[in-house]
Design an enzyme around this catalytic site. Structure first.
Site, PDB file in Angstrom:
ATOM      1  N   ASP A  42    -112.163 -67.082   2.058  1.00  0.00           N
ATOM      2  CA  ASP A  42    -111.822 -68.481   2.272  1.00  0.00           C
ATOM      3  C   ASP A  42    -113.082 -68.889   3.022  1.00  0.00           C
ATOM      4  O   ASP A  42    -113.377 -68.495   4.053  1.00  0.00           O
ATOM      5  CB  ASP A  42    -110.465 -68.522   2.981  1.00  0.00           C
ATOM      6  CG  ASP A  42    -109.228 -68.436   2.444  1.00  0.00           C
ATOM      7  OD1 ASP A  42    -109.038 -69.396   1.339  1.00  0.00           O
ATOM      8  OD2 ASP A  42    -108.652 -67.614   2.401  1.00  0.00           O
ATOM      9  N   ASP A  57    -116.127 -62.204   3.222  1.00  0.00           N
ATOM     10  CA  ASP A  57    -115.027 -63.009   3.445  1.00  0.00           C
ATOM     11  C   ASP A  57    -114.865 -63.933   2.289  1.00  0.00           C
ATOM     12  O   ASP A  57    -115.929 -64.268   1.605  1.00  0.00           O
ATOM     13  CB  ASP A  57    -115.239 -63.813   4.760  1.00  0.00           C
ATOM     14  CG  ASP A  57    -114.054 -65.150   5.021  1.00  0.00           C
ATOM     15  OD1 ASP A  57    -112.980 -64.535   4.785  1.00  0.00           O
ATOM     16  OD2 ASP A  57    -114.518 -65.973   5.399  1.00  0.00           O
TER      17      ASP A  57
HETATM   18 MG   LIG Z   1    -113.504 -67.456   6.084  1.00  0.00          MG
END
Ligand SMILES: [Mg+2]
Length: 279
Positions: free
Chosen positions: A20, A18
């Site tokens: 962000d 991931d």
């Molecule tokens: Mg995230």
């Protein structure tokens, strides 16, 4: 602080990371970012994001500003997944209303859709920081009249440098509250995005470690496709998840993750690992 090691996670062959909250928050890189990619080296990875406001090229440029060079093909945005799956998920639709940003609209157009402002056959919802009540109204009317409803994510909030803000899931919830219609989510935790990422890696999910900062999106989604999962603590608030999914591994940050990966890979030979500090 040392990583908490779960018994279920073996040595990963590849990574789905991931972005962000894990690699960066906005334009601020997380500590250990450069060290992590030094450890990853030539090993296979895909960077995924539910953020539909950035194109893959935008993500790549942001990482480059942080001192990390990644190939464009190693980035998979939820907007790309929308474009990839639209013909399957809304096969008879040609008129699309998009609540979202230019990268999401571009992928919808590339999938052969005509962008309309009303009477759509499919409504695609991403993060839309310029959303007006009128456009929300037209989305509600289209779905009420039978349009398919696709969501980039159900994430109700996201972390920014200034704090939390409503995510695409909050907009989806607003539409759903009006019409009682369930949206199809193509982003995490949907298996759809993880399956595409695993196919890009050319690996069985059982060989993959999914790393994220959301129990709801990353850990639950990774588990749903049979991958091992690692939670990075970013401070993302996730209320209502008591007794929810438990990750195989848990790390305070990227420094600890890099150290764990270096240890795991150091015994293997080959690959590109070896840059981390043994704990
Ligand atoms: Mg995230």
């Amino acid at each position: 602080m040392a990583a908490m090691m779960g018994a279920a996670a073996g040595t990963p062959g590849g990574l789905i990371l991931d972005m962000d909250g894990v690699l960066y928050v906005g334009e601020r890189p997380k500590p250990g970012l450069v060290e992590l990619f030094a450890v990853i080296g030539e090993r296979p990875f895909v960077l995924v994001t539910n953020n539909s406001t950035l194109s893959a090229a935008d993500c790549r440029a942001r990482l480059a500003r942080m001192g990390v060079a990644v190939p464009l093909v190693a980035i998979l945005t939820v907007s790309q997944v929308v474009g990839c799956l639209l013909p399957t998920l809304a096969p008879r639709a040609s008129r699309a209303l998009v609540l979202g940003s230019p990268p999401l609209r571009a992928e919808v157009v590339a999938a052969g859709m005509r962008l309309v402002h009303s009477a759509a056959e499919v409504v695609v919802v991403g993060l839309d920081r310029a959303l007006s009540h009128q456009r929300l109204t037209e989305a509600v009317r289209s779905v009420s009249a039978g349009a398919a409803l696709l969501a980039t994510s159900f994430d109700p909030i996201l972390l920014t440098e200034e704090g939390i803000e409503p995510g695409a899931g909050a907009l989806v919830a607003a539409i759903a509250a009006c019409v009682g219609e369930k949206a199809v989510c193509v982003g995490k935790p949907s298996p759809l995005i993880f399956e595409i990422a695993a196919a890009q890696l050319g690996m069985d999910p059982g060989q993959i470690l999914v790393v994220g900062d959301s129990l709801r999106s990353d850990v639950a989604g990774g588990q749903a496709v049979g991958a091992s999962t690692a939670l990075i603590h970013s401070g993302l608030p996730e209320p209502g998840l008591a007794g929810g999914p438990a990750p195989d591994l848990s790390f305070d940050g990227l420094v600890e993750l890099a150290r764990w990966l270096a240890e795991r890979w150091s015994g293997e030979g080959g690959g590109g690992g070896g840059g981390g500090e043994p704990g």
